[in-house]
Every structure is written in C-alpha cells, then in structure tokens.
Design an enzyme around this catalytic site. Structure first.
Site, PDB file in Angstrom:
ATOM      1  N   LYS A   5       4.603   0.750   9.377  1.00  0.00           N
ATOM      2  CA  LYS A   5       4.675   2.030   8.677  1.00  0.00           C
ATOM      3  C   LYS A   5       4.070   3.145   9.522  1.00  0.00           C
ATOM      4  O   LYS A   5       4.510   4.277   9.458  1.00  0.00           O
ATOM      5  CB  LYS A   5       3.951   1.921   7.332  1.00  0.00           C
ATOM      6  N   GLU A  37       0.868  -1.163   0.000  1.00  0.00           N
ATOM      7  CA  GLU A  37       0.000   0.000   0.000  1.00  0.00           C
ATOM      8  C   GLU A  37       0.913   1.224   0.000  1.00  0.00           C
ATOM      9  O   GLU A  37       1.805   1.320   0.835  1.00  0.00           O
ATOM     10  CB  GLU A  37      -0.880  -0.013   1.263  1.00  0.00           C
ATOM     11  N   ARG A  49       5.597 -12.641   9.509  1.00  0.00           N
ATOM     12  CA  ARG A  49       6.247 -11.382   9.167  1.00  0.00           C
ATOM     13  C   ARG A  49       7.578 -11.270   9.881  1.00  0.00           C
ATOM     14  O   ARG A  49       7.813 -11.900  10.912  1.00  0.00           O
ATOM     15  CB  ARG A  49       5.346 -10.189   9.457  1.00  0.00           C
TER      16      ARG A  49
HETATM   17  P1  ATP Z   1       2.981  -2.255   7.911  1.00  0.00           P
HETATM   18  O1  ATP Z   1       2.300  -3.033   8.991  1.00  0.00           O
HETATM   19  O2  ATP Z   1       4.422  -2.035   8.120  1.00  0.00           O
HETATM   20  O3  ATP Z   1       2.241  -1.006   7.544  1.00  0.00           O
HETATM   21  P2  ATP Z   1       1.709  -3.593   5.809  1.00  0.00           P
HETATM   22  O4  ATP Z   1       1.559  -5.063   5.843  1.00  0.00           O
HETATM   23  O5  ATP Z   1       0.531  -2.757   6.080  1.00  0.00           O
HETATM   24  O6  ATP Z   1       2.936  -3.208   6.683  1.00  0.00           O
HETATM   25  P3  ATP Z   1       1.806  -3.380   3.009  1.00  0.00           P
HETATM   26  O7  ATP Z   1       2.228  -2.219   2.196  1.00  0.00           O
HETATM   27  O8  ATP Z   1       0.384  -3.754   3.004  1.00  0.00           O
HETATM   28  O9  ATP Z   1       2.303  -3.104   4.464  1.00  0.00           O
HETATM   29  O10 ATP Z   1       2.717  -4.637   2.681  1.00  0.00           O
HETATM   30  C1  ATP Z   1       3.030  -5.105   1.421  1.00  0.00           C
HETATM   31  C2  ATP Z   1       3.452  -6.530   1.539  1.00  0.00           C
HETATM   32  O11 ATP Z   1       4.573  -6.648   2.391  1.00  0.00           O
HETATM   33  C3  ATP Z   1       2.340  -7.359   2.141  1.00  0.00           C
HETATM   34  O12 ATP Z   1       2.192  -8.534   1.378  1.00  0.00           O
HETATM   35  C4  ATP Z   1       2.815  -7.647   3.527  1.00  0.00           C
HETATM   36  O13 ATP Z   1       2.355  -8.878   3.959  1.00  0.00           O
HETATM   37  C5  ATP Z   1       4.336  -7.606   3.396  1.00  0.00           C
HETATM   38  N1  ATP Z   1       4.952  -7.190   4.656  1.00  0.00           N
HETATM   39  C6  ATP Z   1       4.722  -6.064   5.350  1.00  0.00           C
HETATM   40  N2  ATP Z   1       5.430  -6.050   6.497  1.00  0.00           N
HETATM   41  C7  ATP Z   1       6.132  -7.209   6.529  1.00  0.00           C
HETATM   42  C8  ATP Z   1       7.046  -7.792   7.462  1.00  0.00           C
HETATM   43  N3  ATP Z   1       7.396  -7.188   8.594  1.00  0.00           N
HETATM   44  N4  ATP Z   1       7.571  -9.003   7.158  1.00  0.00           N
HETATM   45  C9  ATP Z   1       7.237  -9.618   6.012  1.00  0.00           C
HETATM   46  N5  ATP Z   1       6.394  -9.126   5.103  1.00  0.00           N
HETATM   47  C10 ATP Z   1       5.832  -7.933   5.342  1.00  0.00           C
HETATM   48 MG    MG Z   2      -1.214  -2.746   4.964  1.00  0.00          MG
END
Ligand code: ATP
Ligand code: MG
Length: 560
Positions: free
Chosen positions: A270, A36, A260
């Site tokens: 984020k 995102e 994760r």
């Molecule tokens: P955050 O919680 O940091 O905002 P998010 O999951 O909301 O992360 P996205 O932009 O939706 O962030 O993530 C894009 C991809 O990266 C998704 O498929 C998510 O599962 C993966 N991802 C995000 N954070 C991690 C992490 N700490 N370890 C592994 N994969 C991750």
């Molecule tokens: Mg997200």
C-alpha cells in the site's frame, strides 16, 4: 459404494479439520479479514479475503470484516468506504463489521491488568534509547532503567499518559518479557505510545494508542476468532501474540501464517501504491493499471475471475511470485464464456467496395457469443464504405501474412468475400484507402462454389460507425521484478512508459452506442474491453481489459 474422490487439503484446511476432529473449538470456525484502512485493497488482499471468507463458508463458520484502525495517523474514512465496497463487490458478506478502535476501552483495561500483575511498565526512555537498548540478532538487549518500577507507579503514570499529561514520545508502555530473548519481538515490545492525534472514529478521546502486536490479538480475542490467519512476516510475532493472550488468560485464537501473494510486473504494498497515486505515476487508486480491486474492477475484471484466480493459486507456507499471466488468464477464461462479441476497428483504414450499390445498405446477422448459444444474434449494417484494421492490410506481405493485400481475396466476418483491387496513397506515400470488389454470392461469409480464403477480418460500416476512445493498457512495470533497479534508482524507474496507449478515434459497430459503463465485450480479434467510468452519452470510452492471447510473453521473453 465408491468413495468420493477427495481433493487434497491445503495446510490451513488440514489444521481446521484436525481441530474439528479433536473438538478444539467445539467445531466452530471463526475467521476475520482485518485490513488497516490506510489504502485501497489490492489483489493480495483478495487472496486473504477469499481464504478467510472461503474457509468460514466451507466449514459452516463465520467471518468478520474488521478494520484494524488503531493508528490514527494514516487512516481515513475514504479507505474504510472503499474497503467495504470492494469486499462486497468480490462477493462476500461478513457476519460482523468491526472496528479495532471500538475496543480501545477493553484494551486499556487489559493493559492495566498486565501492569498490576507486573507484566508491563512505563518507560521514560526516548525512542532512540529504546531502539539502542533492544540489541541486535547477535547482541542481547539491556534492561531499561525504568524496568523495575512498581506496579503502583506504573498504574499512576499510565493513567496520566492516558489523561494527556505528557507530550508525544515522552513515555511508552512496554511489556515486561525478556531483553535477552533470541526473538527480538519479545524484548519488551512497546504496547502503547502517546499520540495527541485525532482518530477517524474515536475523535480526541484518546491520546495513547495501542501498537499493532498488542492490539491485534486483543481484537481477535474479543471477537471470539478461532483461526487468526495472517501473512508469513508475522510468523515470529506469533510468540508475542501468544504471550499477551496467555498473560491475560482470555480467549486465545490460533495464529496461522500463509505466504503473501506477489505478482510479476507489479508492486503490491500500500505504501508504494499510495506513492504512485500521489506522485502521478497513475491516475488514481482506481487506475485500471493498478493491482487494486477498484482498478481491476474499472479495467473490466469480474469478481468471479478474481475468485477463480485466488482458488487456483491456493494457500501455501512458502513465498513465491505468481506470473501475472495467470491472473490475465483467469479473466480471459471468464469473459470468453460471458462477454458478447462485437466488431470494433481500433486503427481504421478505409475500404470502398466499388461494385456495391451507392446509397444502399443491408443488415447482416452476427453471432453474439459462439460459447453461449443463448446469447443469440444481432444485426450489423454493411455498406459501400467500411473500415478495417490498418494492420490487416500489407502492400507487400511476407509469406505468412494471410490477410488483405493487393489482388488478394479475404472474408469479411458475417459479410462477404472482398478482393483488393487498388491502393490509394497520400502525398507522403501513406496508404489511405483501399478500393475493393465484393462477391455478392458469398453473403454470410461462405462461397457457394467452395472457394477458400485464408483470412477473415472484422470491419465496421463507415457511415454507421460510432467513435470511441479506447485505452489500451499494458503492464505497469517493465521488469518482472520492479525492485530490480540500478544503483541509486528506485522501483519507479521501472515504470512502463507505454502502460497506457490511448486511441482517440476507434470505429465501433453502431449497437455499441448504447453500451453502459462497466459493460464488457469481446472486440473480435482484439481482446476484451469494458466501458470506462469516464464514458458519457457524448463520448464513449473503453478500457482494454486483456488481449485475447498472452502477447507479452512472446515479445519480451524471446532472447531476453
Ligand atoms: P501492505 O503491505 O500492502 O500494506 P498490509 O499487510 O499492511 O499490506 P493490511 O491492511 O494490514 O495490509 O492487510 C489486511 C490483511 O490482508 C492482512 O491479514 C494481510 O496479511 C493480508 N494481506 C495483505 N497483503 C497481502 C498479500 N500480498 N497477499 C496475501 N494477503 C495479504
Ligand atoms: Mg499492515
């Protein structure tokens, strides 16, 4: 013929290989990385990128970079651009660059289809009423009074929602599933909400926006994804993902969840990283202390080291926290092979070689990288006045201190043996200069009479030295788990006040004057450093990427 030793597969590889054996996807592997665009990518994302792009490459498949940009409120162009740059920098190329928002029309059509088939309805309840009606883990939900609206009426209302006839929050479109389901995600989840907001790509075309669970499966399906890899929190969203695609009867990828990445001494959401940027805990998204890819790049991390780290930690189905020392080791291992050695004195103490001729100097040969012969050698100037590291001298040394002390002889790397004859102090008693003698017969660093010295120091010729600012970084947080706080505090109370220590006037060997932004070196005995983006022709600025050894473990784990 001996069989190839087969490395063990991770659980995702096992799923893929089984699918390939059974012909489930016709041998196709199609993955995507779906960020995102509401922040910069961090090292956790790198794990997901390496997995998705890595699996596609490994099985001759494809991988898309897809922006999951269905929420107009928090998303920005700046983030889109940074994400594209970071994925490229990590070394991956996508098959298609996609935007979830490009599918808004298709998603809308599919929503109409669900409505027509009695699988979705418009609900006029307030957000509060909907939340209340959803129930809890121990209490089933209750049906909305609007749940039994006829398809006709729902179609009409949904169209008018789309046309902007209703204010934000006055209506939503919900899937009609089961208000008593043990899985709360299946209790008639919201599919669309009204938001009179401008979107970074579709502008003002839409005032209804799809919710994540509805949008995400649609996006995967439209792109023909086979294996939709996401993190464990989505495990109990999977039945909803499946429900939507089953009801639509369209291409239906398999959702697979993995753990994760979490790192010690780091926060990785984020939301928190944005908070640190906004509230000034750091200097920006690319602050070298941040776990963002742009921060790590600026700090001197290489894409190779990050990929090696991601490979090493692998993919598993249970959550765990990785020691940040493992990440630091990956960059040490990489730079040890590649970074040329230089001499730099971070905290200088002047040394005068009293028996070295005044107004003379000479060039000595130094090895660029003992790990890589092809890196060759360079010439380093030596003269009567030098700088050594202040911590390499002690007036009254303890037993195990093998460096310089009054009356003691040590080796200057690539140069000569010197002996400390006299210690000069200022009025406050601070040592400001050492008077030493050198042995001309030890040129190059060895004594022809086989005399041994225990210490070897780095040094820089005073009159040739170039000045630089050196930024030394440490963990951003003082605690392994930054969320471990006293009552009433939040993770920011664990910020490490010494995570950045700036040295204003380090003394570097003169060849470093030409160092370019981003170039990486090992400063002998001090660590790995790279030239910061703030560096200019008039002012050199270096970042310490990592120390040569993991000193943190020693200092902080003892007795603690
Ligand atoms: P955050 O919680 O940091 O905002 P998010 O999951 O909301 O992360 P996205 O932009 O939706 O962030 O993530 C894009 C991809 O990266 C998704 O498929 C998510 O599962 C993966 N991802 C995000 N954070 C991690 C992490 N700490 N370890 C592994 N994969 C991750
Ligand atoms: Mg997200």
């Amino acid at each position: 013929m001996a069989e190839e030793p087969r490395k063990s597969l991770n659980f995702i590889e096992e799923i893929i290989e089984k699918d390939n054996r059974t012909g489930k996807w016709g041998g196709m592997v199609y993955t995507r990385f779906p960020p995102e665009p509401n922040g910069y990518l961090h090292i956790g994302h790198a794990k997901s990128i390496c997995l998705n792009f890595g699996l596609a490459a490994q099985y001759g498949g494809k991988c898309n970079l897809r922006f999951d940009d269905t929420n107009p409120v928090k998303e920005e162009e700046e983030y889109v651009n940074s994400i594209i740059e970071d994925v490229k920098w990590l070394g991956f190329t996508w098959d298609a660059l996609c935007f979830g928002s490009d599918y808004f029309d298709q998603m809308y059509e599919w929503a109409l289809e669900l409505i027509k088939n009695g699988h979705a309805y418009v609900d006029d309840q307030t957000a509060e009423q909907i939340r209340e009606g959803r129930g809890t883990l121990t209490r089933p939900g209750t049906n909305s009074p609007f749940r039994d609206r006829l398809a006709e009426e729902n179609l009409n209302l949904f169209e008018r929602m789309k046309n902007g006839e209703f204010p934000d929050g006055s209506k939503v479109l919900r899937a009609k599933i089961d208000m008593a389901s043990p899985n709360l995600n299946l209790r008639d989840p919201v599919m669309y909400r009204i938001l009179h907001a401008s979107h970074h790509r579709s502008g003002n075309k839409w005032c209804v926006y799809p919710m994540y669970d509805w949008a995400h499966g649609n996006e995967d399906s439209i792109e023909g994804i086979t294996h939709s890899i996401c993190t464990l929190e989505f495990e109990n969203h999977r039945s909803l993902y499946d429900w939507f695609l089953d009801k639509l009867g369209v291409h239906h990828p398999q959702q697979i969840e993995f753990a994760r990445l979490e790192l010690t001494y780091t926060v990785m959401s984020k939301r928190r990283l944005l908070e640190l940027v906004k509230e000034g805990g750091v200097r920006g998204w690319d602050d070298p202390r941040m776990p963002t890819l742009s921060g790590m790049r600026r700090r001197g991390y290489t894409p190779e080291a990050i990929r090696a780290f991601c490979k090493e930690i692998g993919a598993a189905k249970f959550n765990s926290t990785i020691d940040i020392a493992k990440l630091e080791n990956s960059i040490r291992t990489d730079l040890n092979k590649r970074a040329e050695r230089r001499m730099a004195v971070l905290n200088p103490l002047r040394v005068v070689i009293t028996n070295y001729p005044e107004n003379e100097d000479e060039l000595l040969e130094a090895i660029n990288n003992p790990e890589d012969e092809s890196a060759g050698t360079r010439k380093v100037p030596f003269s009567r006045e030098l700088f050594i590291e202040r911590e390499d001298f002690m007036e009254d040394p303890p037993k195990k201190f093998f460096r310089l002390a009054p009356g003691r002889e040590v080796r200057l790397r690539y140069a000569y043996f010197i002996t400390c004859e006299e210690v000069i102090k200022d009025d406050t008693g601070k040592v400001i200069e050492l008077r030493c003698t050198y042995d001309p017969a030890t040129r190059g660093g060895d004594s022809p009479d086989g005399r041994k010295v225990k210490g070897t120091l780095h040094w820089v010729s005073a009159k040739h030295a170039v000045n630089a600012e050196v930024r030394q970084y440490d963990h951003l947080f003082m605690k392994e788990n930054p969320s471990d706080v006293e009552e009433g505090q939040d993770y920011k109370s664990n910020l490490n006040p010494e995570s950045l220590v700036i040295i204003e006037n380090a003394k570097l060997e003169p060849g470093l004057k030409a160092a370019q932004r981003g170039e990486r070196f090992q400063f002998e005995r001090m660590g790995y450093f790279c030239v910061d983006l703030d560096s200019s022709d008039t002012r050199l600025v270096f970042n310490r990427t990592v120390t040569l050894r993991d000193t943190w473990a020693k200092i902080h784990k003892k007795g603690g």
